[in-house]
Design an enzyme around this catalytic site. Sequence first.
Site, PDB file in Angstrom:
ATOM      1  N   VAL A 209       0.595  -1.170  -0.242  1.00 47.02           N
ATOM      2  CA  VAL A 209      -0.611   0.083   0.390  1.00 47.02           C
ATOM      3  C   VAL A 209       0.983   0.959  -0.078  1.00 47.02           C
ATOM      4  CG1 VAL A 209      -2.321  -1.141   0.903  1.00 47.02           C
ATOM      5  CG2 VAL A 209      -0.475  -0.148   2.335  1.00 47.02           C
ATOM      6  N   ARG A 211       4.223   2.611  -2.518  1.00 49.13           N
ATOM      7  CA  ARG A 211       4.299   3.021  -3.795  1.00 49.13           C
ATOM      8  C   ARG A 211       4.488   1.721  -4.279  1.00 49.13           C
ATOM      9  NH1 ARG A 211       1.517   6.786  -3.505  1.00 49.13           N
ATOM     10  NH2 ARG A 211       1.978   9.007  -3.624  1.00 49.13           N
ATOM     11  N   ASP A 235      -2.063  -2.879  -3.942  1.00 55.94           N
ATOM     12  CA  ASP A 235      -2.639  -1.642  -4.141  1.00 55.94           C
ATOM     13  C   ASP A 235      -2.501  -0.422  -5.010  1.00 55.94           C
ATOM     14  OD1 ASP A 235      -5.568  -0.191  -3.813  1.00 55.94           O
ATOM     15  OD2 ASP A 235      -4.233   1.509  -2.753  1.00 55.94           O
ATOM     16  N   GLU A 240       1.670   1.307 -13.031  1.00 57.90           N
ATOM     17  CA  GLU A 240       0.192   1.958 -12.940  1.00 57.90           C
ATOM     18  C   GLU A 240      -0.050   3.214 -13.947  1.00 57.90           C
ATOM     19  OE1 GLU A 240      -1.040   3.734  -8.931  1.00 57.90           O
ATOM     20  OE2 GLU A 240      -0.497   2.244  -8.584  1.00 57.90           O
ATOM     21  N   HIS A 259      -5.140   1.057  -6.553  1.00 55.70           N
ATOM     22  CA  HIS A 259      -4.904   2.463  -5.699  1.00 55.70           C
ATOM     23  C   HIS A 259      -5.843   3.182  -5.428  1.00 55.70           C
ATOM     24  CE1 HIS A 259      -0.889   5.878  -5.645  1.00 55.70           C
ATOM     25  NE2 HIS A 259      -1.979   5.472  -4.277  1.00 55.70           N
ATOM     26  N   SER A 261      -6.896   2.438  -2.032  1.00 57.30           N
ATOM     27  CA  SER A 261      -6.893   1.720  -0.609  1.00 57.30           C
ATOM     28  C   SER A 261      -7.493   2.640   0.634  1.00 57.30           C
ATOM     29  CB  SER A 261      -5.503   0.705   0.220  1.00 57.30           C
ATOM     30  OG  SER A 261      -4.475   2.023  -0.410  1.00 57.30           O
TER      31      SER A 261
END
Length: 301
Positions: A209, A211, A235, A240, A259, A261
Amino acid sequence: MAPVARRATVRYTEAAGLADALRGADALFVYDFLTRAIPAAWPAADRLRWLHMGSTGVDPAMFPELRASEVVVTNTRGVFDTAIAEYVLGQILGFAKDLAGSLRLQQRHEWHHRESERIAGASVLIVGTGPIGRSVARLLRAAGMTVRAVGRRARTSDPDFGAVGADLYAELPAADYVVAVAPLTAQTRKMFDARAFAAMKPHARFINVGRGELVVTDDLIAALTTGSISGAALDVVNPEPLPAEHPLWDLPNVRITPHNSGDFIGWRTAVVTAFTENFDNWIAGRPLNNVVDKELGYVPG
């Protein structure tokens, strides 16, 4: 933003117009905290004194020119802590109780009795000792889990983590769950590599959670496919957003979320409120909340 607009000229912009909006601006509120537009627009920041990130992580702003400047950087520390801790607990319960497997059986209309794991007594290693890591530690301890942490310096008798180690590789072998919540810095980038995953228990689960760039993605895929670790809840990923054809999507022992959370209902209002409260401090000449150490890349403490 109404309280700010009553006392300042507010310019709204997207990434393409950031340079124009920065000219003559005294403060910059970066609401899109994943933007990569700041370095390219930086030459236009001719009188900027304060930059506030609408997130806990400030890595998009930690480029050399900003680090070397007199601009004060603050973040939105504290807004997302509880929601992220709840997410981590939810993922741990999902693994232990095999909720994904139960859903698959339900979709196939199969009644298949089986046993599940308990989380009480299981060991968790939290990598990152900031406020989010502390919130995770408190919640997992309340659920009966044993918690340790890895940080920049080793210590004992921490009120939230108990013991904190400074050697990641020495701490990994004892953990049933490893939670990555460290900020992205030069020291933490790619810290979860083949060596780190090889140090973990074969039944361990990895939860990120922090990066995506904390992880060498190919090494994680290899660890998951060879059974070096048992599963992962991600997450954040690298790259990304995750491309549709990426192999992580199809691994049966991986849980992926986009992303979000920390994105509880009402988080946008909370982020703006955190900025406006800091704006009050700035206008009044009071110390700002959550000042980032630009050398470390996060708020110390």
